[in-house]
Design a protein around this motif. Structure first.
Motif, PDB file in Angstrom:
ATOM      1  N   TRP A  16       0.830  -1.205   0.000  1.00  0.00           N
ATOM      2  CA  TRP A  16       0.000   0.000   0.000  1.00  0.00           C
ATOM      3  C   TRP A  16       0.865   1.257   0.000  1.00  0.00           C
ATOM      4  O   TRP A  16       2.051   1.227   0.331  1.00  0.00           O
ATOM      5  N   GLU A  17       0.239   2.381  -0.385  1.00  0.00           N
ATOM      6  CA  GLU A  17       0.939   3.659  -0.465  1.00  0.00           C
ATOM      7  C   GLU A  17       1.326   4.135   0.936  1.00  0.00           C
ATOM      8  O   GLU A  17       0.552   4.026   1.880  1.00  0.00           O
ATOM      9  N   ASN A  18       2.533   4.702   1.056  1.00  0.00           N
ATOM     10  CA  ASN A  18       2.989   5.218   2.336  1.00  0.00           C
ATOM     11  C   ASN A  18       3.848   6.468   2.171  1.00  0.00           C
ATOM     12  O   ASN A  18       3.571   7.504   2.763  1.00  0.00           O
ATOM     13  N   ASN A 101      -4.427   2.825   0.829  1.00  0.00           N
ATOM     14  CA  ASN A 101      -4.689   2.586  -0.584  1.00  0.00           C
ATOM     15  C   ASN A 101      -3.753   1.492  -1.084  1.00  0.00           C
ATOM     16  O   ASN A 101      -2.542   1.708  -1.208  1.00  0.00           O
ATOM     17  N   THR A 102      -4.292   0.316  -1.337  1.00  0.00           N
ATOM     18  CA  THR A 102      -3.456  -0.777  -1.799  1.00  0.00           C
ATOM     19  C   THR A 102      -2.976  -0.510  -3.226  1.00  0.00           C
ATOM     20  O   THR A 102      -3.658   0.145  -4.024  1.00  0.00           O
ATOM     21  N   LEU A 103      -1.810  -1.032  -3.538  1.00  0.00           N
ATOM     22  CA  LEU A 103      -1.202  -0.834  -4.847  1.00  0.00           C
ATOM     23  C   LEU A 103      -1.773  -1.839  -5.855  1.00  0.00           C
ATOM     24  O   LEU A 103      -2.385  -2.842  -5.474  1.00  0.00           O
ATOM     25  N   PRO A 104      -1.565  -1.596  -7.139  1.00  0.00           N
ATOM     26  CA  PRO A 104      -2.110  -2.495  -8.166  1.00  0.00           C
ATOM     27  C   PRO A 104      -1.588  -3.930  -8.028  1.00  0.00           C
ATOM     28  O   PRO A 104      -0.436  -4.147  -7.653  1.00  0.00           O
ATOM     29  N   HIS A 105      -2.447  -4.888  -8.314  1.00  0.00           N
ATOM     30  CA  HIS A 105      -2.132  -6.316  -8.398  1.00  0.00           C
ATOM     31  C   HIS A 105      -1.865  -6.977  -7.042  1.00  0.00           C
ATOM     32  O   HIS A 105      -1.485  -8.150  -7.001  1.00  0.00           O
ATOM     33  N   VAL A 106      -2.043  -6.242  -5.952  1.00  0.00           N
ATOM     34  CA  VAL A 106      -1.734  -6.801  -4.637  1.00  0.00           C
ATOM     35  C   VAL A 106      -2.721  -7.896  -4.264  1.00  0.00           C
ATOM     36  O   VAL A 106      -2.332  -9.015  -3.899  1.00  0.00           O
ATOM     37  N   HIS A 107      -3.999  -7.591  -4.325  1.00  0.00           N
ATOM     38  CA  HIS A 107      -5.014  -8.529  -3.848  1.00  0.00           C
ATOM     39  C   HIS A 107      -4.971  -9.851  -4.608  1.00  0.00           C
ATOM     40  O   HIS A 107      -4.925 -10.930  -3.993  1.00  0.00           O
ATOM     41  N   GLU A 108      -4.968  -9.780  -5.935  1.00  0.00           N
ATOM     42  CA  GLU A 108      -5.006 -11.015  -6.706  1.00  0.00           C
ATOM     43  C   GLU A 108      -3.717 -11.828  -6.564  1.00  0.00           C
ATOM     44  O   GLU A 108      -3.738 -13.062  -6.601  1.00  0.00           O
ATOM     45  N   GLU A 208      21.680  -1.728  -6.826  1.00  0.00           N
ATOM     46  CA  GLU A 208      21.263  -3.086  -7.145  1.00  0.00           C
ATOM     47  C   GLU A 208      22.490  -3.993  -7.206  1.00  0.00           C
ATOM     48  O   GLU A 208      23.515  -3.614  -7.785  1.00  0.00           O
ATOM     49  N   PRO A 209      22.419  -5.163  -6.611  1.00  0.00           N
ATOM     50  CA  PRO A 209      23.580  -6.052  -6.620  1.00  0.00           C
ATOM     51  C   PRO A 209      23.821  -6.635  -8.009  1.00  0.00           C
ATOM     52  O   PRO A 209      22.885  -6.897  -8.758  1.00  0.00           O
ATOM     53  N   GLY A 210      25.088  -6.794  -8.346  1.00  0.00           N
ATOM     54  CA  GLY A 210      25.421  -7.383  -9.631  1.00  0.00           C
ATOM     55  C   GLY A 210      25.839  -8.837  -9.489  1.00  0.00           C
ATOM     56  O   GLY A 210      26.522  -9.200  -8.531  1.00  0.00           O
ATOM     57  N   ASN A 211      25.416  -9.671 -10.434  1.00  0.00           N
ATOM     58  CA  ASN A 211      25.810 -11.071 -10.473  1.00  0.00           C
ATOM     59  C   ASN A 211      25.511 -11.812  -9.169  1.00  0.00           C
ATOM     60  O   ASN A 211      26.343 -12.533  -8.619  1.00  0.00           O
ATOM     61  N   VAL A 212      24.314 -11.585  -8.650  1.00  0.00           N
ATOM     62  CA  VAL A 212      23.854 -12.273  -7.439  1.00  0.00           C
ATOM     63  C   VAL A 212      22.687 -13.170  -7.841  1.00  0.00           C
ATOM     64  O   VAL A 212      21.596 -12.676  -8.159  1.00  0.00           O
ATOM     65  N   PRO A 213      22.869 -14.486  -7.848  1.00  0.00           N
ATOM     66  CA  PRO A 213      21.841 -15.391  -8.373  1.00  0.00           C
ATOM     67  C   PRO A 213      20.479 -15.258  -7.698  1.00  0.00           C
ATOM     68  O   PRO A 213      19.453 -15.466  -8.347  1.00  0.00           O
ATOM     69  N   ARG A 214      20.470 -14.942  -6.416  1.00  0.00           N
ATOM     70  CA  ARG A 214      19.186 -14.901  -5.704  1.00  0.00           C
ATOM     71  C   ARG A 214      18.535 -13.513  -5.690  1.00  0.00           C
ATOM     72  O   ARG A 214      17.585 -13.287  -4.960  1.00  0.00           O
ATOM     73  N   PHE A 215      19.051 -12.606  -6.506  1.00  0.00           N
ATOM     74  CA  PHE A 215      18.433 -11.292  -6.659  1.00  0.00           C
ATOM     75  C   PHE A 215      17.580 -11.277  -7.919  1.00  0.00           C
ATOM     76  O   PHE A 215      18.017 -11.684  -8.987  1.00  0.00           O
ATOM     77  N   THR A 216      16.332 -10.813  -7.782  1.00  0.00           N
ATOM     78  CA  THR A 216      15.455 -10.640  -8.928  1.00  0.00           C
ATOM     79  C   THR A 216      14.769  -9.285  -8.829  1.00  0.00           C
ATOM     80  O   THR A 216      14.649  -8.702  -7.743  1.00  0.00           O
ATOM     81  N   LYS A 217      14.327  -8.789  -9.965  1.00  0.00           N
ATOM     82  CA  LYS A 217      13.651  -7.489 -10.017  1.00  0.00           C
ATOM     83  C   LYS A 217      12.439  -7.599 -10.917  1.00  0.00           C
ATOM     84  O   LYS A 217      12.514  -8.151 -12.015  1.00  0.00           O
ATOM     85  N   ILE A 218      11.314  -7.086 -10.434  1.00  0.00           N
ATOM     86  CA  ILE A 218      10.089  -7.028 -11.216  1.00  0.00           C
ATOM     87  C   ILE A 218       9.531  -5.620 -11.130  1.00  0.00           C
ATOM     88  O   ILE A 218       9.843  -4.873 -10.188  1.00  0.00           O
ATOM     89  N   GLU A 219       8.727  -5.238 -12.085  1.00  0.00           N
ATOM     90  CA  GLU A 219       8.197  -3.875 -12.106  1.00  0.00           C
ATOM     91  C   GLU A 219       6.926  -3.733 -11.282  1.00  0.00           C
ATOM     92  O   GLU A 219       6.672  -2.692 -10.685  1.00  0.00           O
ATOM     93  N   THR A 220       6.096  -4.783 -11.253  1.00  0.00           N
ATOM     94  CA  THR A 220       4.865  -4.779 -10.451  1.00  0.00           C
ATOM     95  C   THR A 220       4.655  -6.177  -9.877  1.00  0.00           C
ATOM     96  O   THR A 220       5.254  -7.160 -10.342  1.00  0.00           O
ATOM     97  N   LEU A 221       3.774  -6.276  -8.904  1.00  0.00           N
ATOM     98  CA  LEU A 221       3.489  -7.572  -8.299  1.00  0.00           C
ATOM     99  C   LEU A 221       2.788  -8.525  -9.260  1.00  0.00           C
ATOM    100  O   LEU A 221       2.744  -9.731  -9.007  1.00  0.00           O
TER     101      LEU A 221
END
Length: 233
Positions: A16-18, A101-108, A208-221
């Motif tokens: 949610w927004e903060n 105010n919950t952010l997009p795609h949170v509930h589903e 952002e960490p470089g070459n870290v296998p367990r790091f991932t990045k997404i734009e939205t949930l």
């Protein structure tokens, strides 16, 4: 990744927004002290006070309000009017009742993942305020456990994922803060998934960490479930 059993979620600016409400209050703070300093100077001095006071007041609105008062006293050489202090206190109190105010795609996303994973909410800040926001969000039933902590460190995640899951190596932490949500979770042995928010407090910024296998990045949930499926393969 077929052994991933537990997913932790940050709350503020992930579910949610903060930060938006902090920015509005800081703008009001600048207006109240416009006769004493430029907005850029006030923002810098306030950030210094916030960082300095984290060890004393912790994270959240109460510490932010006290830091505004301290900054007002410093910037005016102790001459800040009493009614200005009163307005700062009122602004902080108003923040404690702002809408959730919950952010997009949170509930589903939570609804889908709760059927297959143990979901843990791991958030920091004022206890009463975080409990209020969780209750008003309507998301509480999706979580198997809630951890409201004073800070987020590798030991925080190791303890939380051991208590509520199968340990950090079988867990993923999802959040908008590299510094608090992602990097310490990875250091604890888990996965860290970064979901950037357009507004981020300067204290929470990190590279952002470089070459870290367990790091991932997404734009939205909305991308979280497909990400988990890809990692399984």
């Amino acid at each position: 990744m077929s052994t991933l059993t537990t997913i932790g979620f940050d709350a503020d600016d992930t579910l949610w927004e903060n930060e938006h409400f902090f920015r509005l209050t800081e703008a009001h703070f600048s207006e109240l002290l416009a006769d004493y300093a430029e907005p850029e100077i006030l923002a810098s001095r306030l950030l210094e006070a916030e960082k300095r006071n984290l060890a004393h007041y912790g994270f959240g609105i109460k510490g932010f309000t006290l830091s505004m008062i301290e900054t007002a006293i410093e910037i005016t050489d102790g001459k800040v009017p009493g009614d200005t202090i009163g307005r700062i206190v009122a602004a902080g109190r108003e923040m404690l009742s702002h809408p959730v105010n919950t952010l997009p795609h949170v509930h589903e996303t939570l609804e889908a993942l709760t059927a297959s994973h143990t979901l843990v909410l791991i958030t920091k800040g004022d206890l009463f305020d975080q409990e209020r926001k969780l209750a008003q969000s309507g998301l509480g039933d999706f979580f198997n456990a809630v951890e409201i902590v004073s800070d987020k460190s590798p030991s925080t995640y190791a303890t939380a994922f051991a208590r509520h899951g199968d340990g950090p190596d079988r867990a993923m932490m999802v959040g908008n803060s590299l510094r608090s949500d992602v990097l310490p979770a990875i250091e604890a042995g888990g996965w860290g998934t970064y979901v950037p928010h357009e507004l981020t407090w300067d204290y929470e910024r990190a590279e952002e960490p470089g070459n870290v296998p367990r790091f991932t990045k997404i734009e939205t949930l909305a991308e979280l479930r497909p990400l988990i499926e890809r990692l399984k393969g």
